[in-house]
Design an enzyme around this catalytic site. Structure first.
Site, PDB file in Angstrom:
ATOM      1  N   ASN A   1       0.872  -1.174   0.000  1.00 60.61           N
ATOM      2  CA  ASN A   1       0.000   0.000   0.000  1.00 60.61           C
ATOM      3  C   ASN A   1       0.909   1.223   0.000  1.00 60.61           C
ATOM      4  OD1 ASN A   1      -1.807   2.034   0.476  1.00 60.61           O
ATOM      5  ND2 ASN A   1      -2.725   1.121   2.300  1.00 60.61           N
TER       6      ASN A   1
ATOM      7  N   ARG B   1      -2.710  -2.125  -3.327  1.00 61.77           N
ATOM      8  CA  ARG B   1      -3.922  -1.342  -3.122  1.00 61.77           C
ATOM      9  C   ARG B   1      -3.856  -0.153  -4.076  1.00 61.77           C
ATOM     10  NH1 ARG B   1      -5.468   3.087   1.155  1.00 61.77           N
ATOM     11  NH2 ARG B   1      -7.709   3.114   0.775  1.00 61.77           N
TER      12      ARG B   1
ATOM     13  N   HIS C   1     -13.152   2.660  -0.132  1.00 62.58           N
ATOM     14  CA  HIS C   1     -13.130   1.662   0.964  1.00 62.58           C
ATOM     15  C   HIS C   1     -13.752   0.333   0.510  1.00 62.58           C
ATOM     16  CE1 HIS C   1     -13.221   5.055   4.226  1.00 62.58           C
ATOM     17  NE2 HIS C   1     -11.976   4.694   3.972  1.00 62.58           N
TER      18      HIS C   1
ATOM     19  N   ARG D   1     -12.221  15.431   7.072  1.00 63.03           N
ATOM     20  CA  ARG D   1     -13.045  15.730   5.883  1.00 63.03           C
ATOM     21  C   ARG D   1     -14.476  16.030   6.294  1.00 63.03           C
ATOM     22  NH1 ARG D   1     -11.439  10.406   2.633  1.00 63.03           N
ATOM     23  NH2 ARG D   1      -9.762  10.120   4.130  1.00 63.03           N
TER      24      ARG D   1
ATOM     25  N   GLU E   1      -8.114  -5.202   5.352  1.00 60.35           N
ATOM     26  CA  GLU E   1      -8.004  -4.911   3.921  1.00 60.35           C
ATOM     27  C   GLU E   1      -6.831  -5.663   3.286  1.00 60.35           C
ATOM     28  OE1 GLU E   1      -8.579  -0.776   5.303  1.00 60.35           O
ATOM     29  OE2 GLU E   1      -9.377  -0.434   3.291  1.00 60.35           O
TER      30      GLU E   1
END
Ligand code: AMP
Length: 397
Positions: free
Chosen positions: A9, A90, A179, A240, A383
């Site tokens: 990642n 990823r 996601h 955010r 993940e």
């Protein structure tokens, strides 16, 4: 059978890796290199002998991956002793092009490069990770696993924004969702926990970490999700804003003289919990709230209220809901977020068991009452394991 996958990642100044047994999910080793390109890089590697941490300058992603390879030799497990089936990457944005994992070749690199404007913070780093791993592991198949892919099953009425029609064809303006790897993993685990086939269950997944998103998953397929063209839309997050009136941009540009870049930066990095309470780490926010800080209380309330609205929306999207699943750092650990978000929803068949909810555990578990029509589950996301499984499935197919 050799089921190990090296999962990478790559972020703008970091590179995370883990060597995972795709069958069991066990990580033989994992590590992270941070502050790539800064005067002092930080490198942690966790292997069979525990964790080692070093600080030294690490100039590039290639240096970072070389440092990881050296750490495997020095601290184990030696890569000579483990046959790796694939490298799984990823990749944040796969646009409308990628609904499945894909083998990395020059064409894929070109296509992911074309998507950079949609994910300027993430895709360039992901591309760098692919190039570097291709150079350092030239004999291994490299697989891209896209964060957007799971949501490619959204129907047109869910992914279409009501904006001038040409914007989709000309600029790719639509909801993509993110996601996806986490939503896919967690919704499948939810079916397992309920003892049913994924095709037979409807699930609302609430991924609440630094980034937050909700997904409505019908029979194993995503039918709606809260993030949109970019990962800014939807739930309130650490920094955010999530949903705002889209006219805010024009208003602030006209009235406050802010540039588009300034507004974009503020909504992505200076908003959310941080914007409201000056703190984006949820644990710290909780401490401040418990100490009576009014701004922290408001931030918490806004955060939970937004989750509740999405639960209601996705309940009606799905019609019948078997489970609501909380995952990621906040979802897995904050009993108060779970209870505040779902409080008073007994009328919808959602009943949290206060005692079960308050227990802390790393295991997947139910926190609803036995009579709750909708199961409320807490499921740790993984993940890396999902990327390993998808990469292995592709190279074996
Ligand atoms: P993630 O992006 O999944 O790593 O989640 C990061 C967020 O989870 C941060 O806001 C953390 O403060 C929050 N978090 C981690 N552990 C806990 C905890 N025990 N209680 C509440 N929030 C937590």
């Amino acid at each position: 059978m050799n089921d190990h996958v090296l999962v990478i990642n790559a972020g703008s100044s970091s590179l995370k890796y883990s060597l995972i047994d795709a069958g069991s999910g066990e990580a033989a080793a994992a590590g992270v290199v941070e502050r790539i390109g800064e005067p002092e890089g930080v490198f942690r590697h966790r292997g069979p002998d525990g964790e080692t941490r070093t600080t030294r300058p690490i100039g590039s992603h290639e240096d970072a991956l070389r440092a990881a390879i050296d750490a495997f030799e020095e601290h184990g497990p030696s890569l000579d002793g483990i046959e790796i089936a694939a490298v799984g990457h990823r990749v944040v944005h796969g646009g409308s092009r990628f609904g499945d994992p894909a083998l990395i070749n020059e064409d894929l690199i070109d296509e992911v490069s074309d998507l950079v404007p949609l994910a300027p913070l993430h895709n360039p780093a992901n591309l760098e990770g692919m190039r570097v791993a291709g150079r350092l592991f030239p004999d291994l198949p490299q697989v891209a696993v896209f964060d957007t892919a799971f949501h490619q099953t959204l129907p047109p009425e869910a992914y279409t924004y009501a904006v001038p029609r040409g914007w989709l064809a000309e600029h790719g303006i639509r909801r993509y969702g993110f996601h996806g790897t986490s939503h896919a993993f967690v919704s499948e685990q939810a079916a397992q926990l309920l003892g049913r086939e994924p095709a037979d269950v409807n699930v609302i997944v609430l991924h609440l970490g630094n980034g937050c998103s909700a997904a409505a998953v019908r029979g194993g397929k995503s039918v709606d999700t809260s993030m949109g063209l970019t990962p800014l839309e939807g739930l309130v997050m650490g920094t955010r804003s999530g949903d705002v009136d889209p006219a805010i941009h024009a208003y602030l540009a006209r009235e406050a003289g802010l540039s588009l870049d300034e507004i974009d930066h503020a909504l992505n990095f200076e908003s959310g919990l941080k914007g409201l309470a000056g703190e984006n780490d949820f644990r710290e926010l909780s401490r401040q709230r418990e100490a009576g800080d009014e701004q922290a209380r408001l931030a918490f309330d806004v955060y939970c209220y937004r989750i509740r609205k999405y639960v209601g929306a996705y309940y009606s999207v799905l019609g019948k809901v078997d489970a609501i699943v909380f995952t990621a750092g906040v979802g897995q650990n904050s009993a108060e977020v779970r209870s505040a978000s779902l409080e008073g929803l007994e009328g919808l068949g959602i009943e949290i068991d206060a005692e079960r909810n308050a227990e802390s555990s790393d295991e997947a578990r139910a926190v609803s009452t036995k009579d709750s029509r909708v199961a409320v589950l807490v499921i740790p996301t993984n993940e890396e394991w999902q990327i390993a499984r998808e990469a292995l499935k592709l190279v074996r197919s």
